[in-house]
Design an enzyme around this catalytic site. Structure first.
Site, PDB file in Angstrom:
ATOM      1  CD  GLU A 154      -6.821   3.045   6.616  1.00 28.30           C
ATOM      2  OE1 GLU A 154      -5.828   2.305   6.831  1.00 28.30           O
ATOM      3  OE2 GLU A 154      -7.488   2.718   5.768  1.00 28.30           O
TER       4      GLU A 154
ATOM      5  NE  ARG B 112      -4.223   0.028   1.733  1.00 18.02           N
ATOM      6  CZ  ARG B 112      -5.369   0.159   1.582  1.00 18.02           C
ATOM      7  NH1 ARG B 112      -5.649   1.710   1.296  1.00 18.02           N
ATOM      8  NH2 ARG B 112      -6.141  -0.370   1.245  1.00 18.02           N
TER       9      ARG B 112
END
Length: 782
Positions: free
Chosen positions: A730, A327
């Site tokens: 997030e 990621r």
């Protein structure tokens, strides 16, 4: 009706539906102390308490271990070692079998659990742990990734490469190019409630585990493997956590497994709650990275090609380091289009605690690397970094393919940044700050605007699923359960709003219940900002099934077409008449209509081929931007965040009050990561910052003096998510990059903004001061 079921049958709108501002369902309980966490639960009679015995070397073979003093200590009932694990001595979440419940023969980091003491009281267990005598044959230890020779280095998981275009050629042919390196620090989760597990043995193989976990199904699987029993024998329950932030996605496994092993072995309930020092020492953290970059660009600041290498300190086992480092690469672009790009991960083995998930899951580290490159280009061309950012933004319909070959279809970053630039008065403040710095010898100010583009979905496709269970009782009240966990982020109230909206009943008629593997099985972690997206859709599906049954029943009973059945606030219109929702439920029950349903949802359109580094791993993207202004003292490096303005979009927000709280909290947590929170290991691999006395999370006084947070009110998710909302867990953390770059801007002013400060993170006052001195010295040499 009871006093809790008094409803307005003439209301034009339900109370607590979707898109209404509802307080967190437990907010008042958090304040008055009535919210029940695991350590607040009444303990079963005879409950025992556990404590972990930790290694005192970073890497070594256990030559001899003498636990006789531990076993004979007051209150000690049992001592567990690796050989006492009845099933598999492994809690690796990825199935790589590289993370033992208790170390067996070899220890691989300072603080690794070797044994567990089970005693009558927690204090007796803790005191007994200190009586162990362990001898080691110490082995060479790798502590810092900066000391690793990448050639032939041991990796905890295979690396990833993302590539599009001929990067080497693009850089070589670019009019200008540069290269550099950046150190990005890690972060401890520092949840208010530490790890805790309480296991209660049942008959046969059964055990119930109360675990402070974001992933009850994984704890269930790990406990069953460690016990050597089927998953159906293990029930895991959690009502709420006092914070998680990713630190309870996999790290709960060890405490739950040991509590369950001891409980079944001894036939008594067992609770394990490590103190803060042990918690910080023995559990994983945000990965710190060493980022190497080379970029080719032109005199206008347009990037032609960029080459990244992201090396991560992963620790001794794989844990989630593979997807975390993946990621990071997925976000090495942030909001920028690279005509040619190559990005490579290096998930390096080290003799430190195995690092794990943390809010953003590697994405923040990837984006910090992208923003460093933008800063480098800005200083090299002598332009405002904001000008360089805007010049390299992804386009709409062009310049819109990511490094992983997903076409960006929902790009709104230009409008977000344009609106924030205007509302924050960026241009005027830039001129004012330049004038201030020209006339201030000691105090310097800095300003920066940074964007955020964050991909939403688990990159492991199979995790993008959720289940829910909805019961409607005969009085019209509703019982809701789903696989998502509540860690303070407001997931429970959001999903309850979805169910209330679907039935058109007031939210106080919807009972929020603890997450348990006994009701909704095989769930994914509450992570990747997907909690509301997944569980909201699953709960909506379950409620819709029941609602459709009710509509069909009413149409048949009252002999009207089904399209003349309408659910109104707390009532149902059936042809020309209206009846209370509760009355319809009673009638349906008497007619033997099923009033319970299991719902399910899986995210569409996503796929990912890791071997090729190509696919469509994200369902959609969340966008935002922030402007921060800081003041630094060039004599001490101390600084103050004077003002922050944030514009962030959450689609059609399910609950603006909750979303604003998430944005504010995420920003402050990100600011702490990038400024004050410093993890320090010494040469022996000992974590020296393992308590609040040495590890500095932000205080209330550290927040920006002026803090303006606005939700963009015009975007709507282009994808059919739950009521067209967007994730908010997030993405806001990365808004704090504006603070880092404002500090960089202030430091750069001491050398006339001609030298890139190259501030590593965390940008502590010490690092700021050293950067000021370095730039002054370099400017003097020019």
């Amino acid at each position: 009706m009871t006093k809790h079921q008094i409803i307005d049958l003439k209301a034009e709108k339900i109370s607590g539906g979707v898109a209404s501002d509802q307080r967190h369902d437990s907010a008042h309980k958090h304040v008055d102390g009535s919210a029940i966490y695991i350590d607040d639960m009444p303990e079963p009679a005879g409950t025992l308490h556990g404590c972990l015995g930790l290694s005192t070397v970073a890497h070594g073979a256990i030559r001899a271990i003498d636990l006789s003093g531990v076993r004979s200590a007051p209150g000690v009932v049992d001592v567990l070692t690796a050989r006492d694990v009845p099933g598999e001595n492994d809690i690796s979440p990825t199935g790589r079998h590289d993370e033992p419940v208790l170390a067996d023969g070899v220890v691989q980091f300072h603080g690794q659990p070797i044994f567990a003491v089970i005693a009558e009281t927690r204090e007796e267990a803790r005191r007994a742990c200190r009586l162990a005598k362990i001898e080691y044959d110490e082995l060479p230890a790798i502590i810092d990734v900066a000391d690793v020779d990448r050639q032939g280095a041991k990796l905890v998981t295979p690396p990833l490469t993302l590539s599009r275009g001929d990067t080497a050629e693009a850089i070589a042919k670019a009019p200008r190019r540069l290269k550099g390196q950046m150190r990005v620090g890690g972060q401890d989760h520092f949840y208010l409630e530490g790890h805790i597990a309480m296991a209660v043995p049942g008959e046969d193989d059964d055990v119930t585990v109360y675990s402070s976990t974001q992933h009850p199904s994984e704890v269930q699987h790990m406990v069953s493997h460690a016990l050597g029993v089927p998953s159906h024998a293990v029930t895991v329950e959690i009502r709420r956590m006092g914070g998680g932030f990713g630190g309870k996605e996999t790290q709960s496994n060890q405490f739950a497994a040991l509590a369950a092993i001891a409980a079944k072995r001894l036939g008594r309930a067992v609770k394990i709650r490590p103190d803060r020092d042990d918690d910080m020492t023995a559990t994983g953290k945000r990965h710190d990275f060493l980022i190497d970059y080379e970029v080719g660009f032109d005199d206008d600041g347009k990037i032609h090609g960029v080459d990244f290498s992201y090396a991560a300190r992963c620790g001794f086992s794989s844990d989630l380091s593979g997807p975390v480092t993946d990621r990071a690469l997925f976000h090495c672009d942030n909001a920028y289009f690279y005509p040619a790009v190559k990005a490579v991960s290096a998930p390096l083995y080290t003799n430190t605690v195995s690092n794990t998930a943390f809010r953003g899951f590697g994405g923040p580290q990837g984006m910090v690397g992208a923003e460093r490159v933008i800063d480098e280009v800005a200083f090299a061309t002598g332009k405002d970094p904001l000008e360089i950012r805007k010049a390299n933004f992804y386009g709409v319909g062009e310049r819109n393919v990511t490094p992983y070959h997903q076409t960006l279809e929902d790009n709104i970053i230009q409008r977000i940044v344009s609106e924030l630039e205007e509302s924050s008065d960026y241009a005027r403040r830039r001129r004012t700050i330049d004038a201030f710095n020209a006339n201030s010898r000691i105090i310097k100010r800095g300003l920066a605007l940074t964007p955020v583009k964050f991909g939403i979905s688990f990159t492991a496709t199979h995790f993008n699923q959720a289940g829910a269970l909805v019961h409607v009782y005969t009085d019209g009240s509703v019982h809701l359960n789903h696989g998502g966990t509540e860690m303070g982020q407001g997931l429970y109230v959001k999903v309850a709003q979805v169910v209330a909206e679907e039935f058109q009943i007031d939210i106080d008629q919807v009972k929020i219940t603890a997450t348990t593997t006994g009701k909704v099985p095989n769930t994914s972690a509450t992570a990747a900002s997907s909690g509301s997206d997944l569980n909201g859709m699953a709960a909506k599906n379950a409620a819709r099934i029941i609602r459709d049954r009710l509509a069909d029943f009413a149409a048949e009973k009252y002999a009207v077409p089904v399209d003349q059945i309408e659910f109104l606030p707390n009532r149902v219109r059936i042809g020309n008449q209206q009846i209370a929702f509760a009355d319809l439920i009673k009638q349906a029950y008497m007619a033997r209509i099923q009033l319970s349903a299991a719902g399910f949802y899986k995210t569409p359109k996503i796929h990912w081929n890791r071997d090729k580094g190509q696919g469509h791993p994200f369902y959609y993207f969340a966008y935002g931007a922030s402007v921060s202004e800081v003041s630094i003292d060039t004599l001490t490096g101390e600084y103050v965040v004077e003002r922050t303005d944030i514009l962030h979009e959450t689609g059609r927000s399910l609950n603006r009050a909750i979303d604003l709280g998430q944005i504010e909290g995420g920003f402050i947590q990100g600011m702490g990561w990038l400024t004050t929170e410093e993890l320090v290991w010494d040469e022996k691999g000992r974590l020296r910052t393992h308590a609040p006395s040495t590890y500095k999370i932000p205080l209330a006084s550290d927040r920006p003096k002026i803090f303006n947070v606005t939700l963009a009110d015009w975007p709507e998710n282009s994808e059919p998510t739950i009521h067209r909302s967007k994730a908010v867990g997030e993405p806001p953390l990365m808004l704090a990059m504006s603070v880092l770059h404002a500090l960089s801007d202030a430091v750069a002013s001491v050398a006339g903004h001609k030298i890139c400060p190259r501030l590593d993170t965390p940008a502590t006052p010490e690092r700021v001061l050293m950067a000021v001195e370095r730039l002054r010295a370099e400017a003097a040499r020019r």
